[in-house]
Scaffold this active site. Structure first.
Site: not given
Ligand code: FPP
Length: 260
Positions: A37, A41, A85
């Site tokens: 997560d 940010r 998502n």
């Molecule tokens: C949460 O951050 C992250 C995700 C929803 C996606 C995670 C994906 C990756 C790291 C890339 C692809 C993965 C692989 C395994 C190749 P957020 O966007 O919710 O962050 P925020 O809470 O700060 O808005």
């Protein structure tokens, strides 16, 4: 696998080497699950669009997958995309899927070299055919590998998984009286895998966000303020050391620490 392997990989006399040398390799968590997560940010802090955070998060995925395999973790599960998502802007969803495809293409060699078996957990049939093909290819190519199992949770929801398992149990003709926890777990996406011992969440949020709801019943939870794109093997080592300081009681009393 083990300390020598990790030390040959991290920089000599570094903070990573110091942390790694404190890890008890006899008591590693068998299964580590991570809620990645803070990508959005991380990007916002730099005045960049959110997708830059996801792109940077790939380097963390690479680091953590390789470090976990070298340590001797048996199962690693990363939460890449939840059933919720899809509510994100279409451009962000498309970028996440493209990054996943690119990661699998670029990292297949590393997965093979490290004897890592790739697997997907989630509602795969709702993904687009190109993604399904890419996932199936990586799964097939690595299926004979015997070291770490690397699960990507994709189009995954803990409640959806429990509903799907209940449906499968009914389809299999299991009657209510014959159903117990062990049998039910055999219908989950993670059937046959050990439950996570350690659940890591980055970016400081204190939530489980519909992740492995059944399987984390007794997982130790470790939350770090570090945003996912900044997460590296050093943070993984910190999490392992914190885990090894915990006393796992499974609802009982004064059970000695037998982690892993
Ligand atoms: C949460 O951050 C992250 C995700 C929803 C996606 C995670 C994906 C990756 C790291 C890339 C692809 C993965 C692989 C395994 C190749 P957020 O966007 O919710 O962050 P925020 O809470 O700060 O808005």
């Amino acid at each position: 696998m083990g300390l020598d392997d990790v030390l040959s990989w991290v920089e000599q006399d570094s903070a990573e080497a110091e942390l790694a040398s404190q890890i008890d390799f006899e008591r590693l968590p068998t299964h580590v699950a991570i809620i990645m997560d803070g990508n959005g940010r991380w990007a916002a802090q730099r005045g960049l669009p959110r997708v830059h955070g996801h792109r940077a998060g790939i380097d963390s995925v690479r680091d953590v997958v390789e470090a976990s395999a070298r340590l001797g973790v048996q199962v690693l599960t990363l939460y890449a995309f939840s059933v919720e998502n899809w509510k994100r802007p279409p451009g962000e969803v498309a970028t996440l899927m493209t990054l996943l495809k690119r990661y699998l293409r670029q990292e297949l060699r590393t997965l093979l070299d490290n004897n890592i078996r790739f697997n997907v957990v989630g509602r795969g049939d709702e993904l687009t055919p190109d993604i399904r093909d890419e996932l199936a290819f990586a799964t097939r190519q690595t299926e004979a590998n015997t070291s770490m199992q690397f699960n990507i949770a994709l189009n995954y929801g803990g409640r959806a998984e429990i509903v799907d398992a209940a449906r499968c149990a009914m389809d299999a003709g299991i009657c209510a009286n014959d159903l117990d926890e062990e049998r039910f777990a055999g219908f989950l996406y993670t059937a046959g895998q050990p439950d996570p011992d350690l659940l890591i969440r980055t970016s400081g949020e204190m939530r489980v966000s519909n992740f492995l709801l059944w399987q984390i019943a007794y997982a130790e939870i470790w939350v770090t303020e570090t945003l996912w794109p900044d997460f590296r093997c050093r943070h993984l080592f910190e999490a392992l050391l914190a885990y090894q300081r915990r006393e796992r009681r499974y609802g009982g009393i004064n059970r000695p620490v037998v982690a892993g």
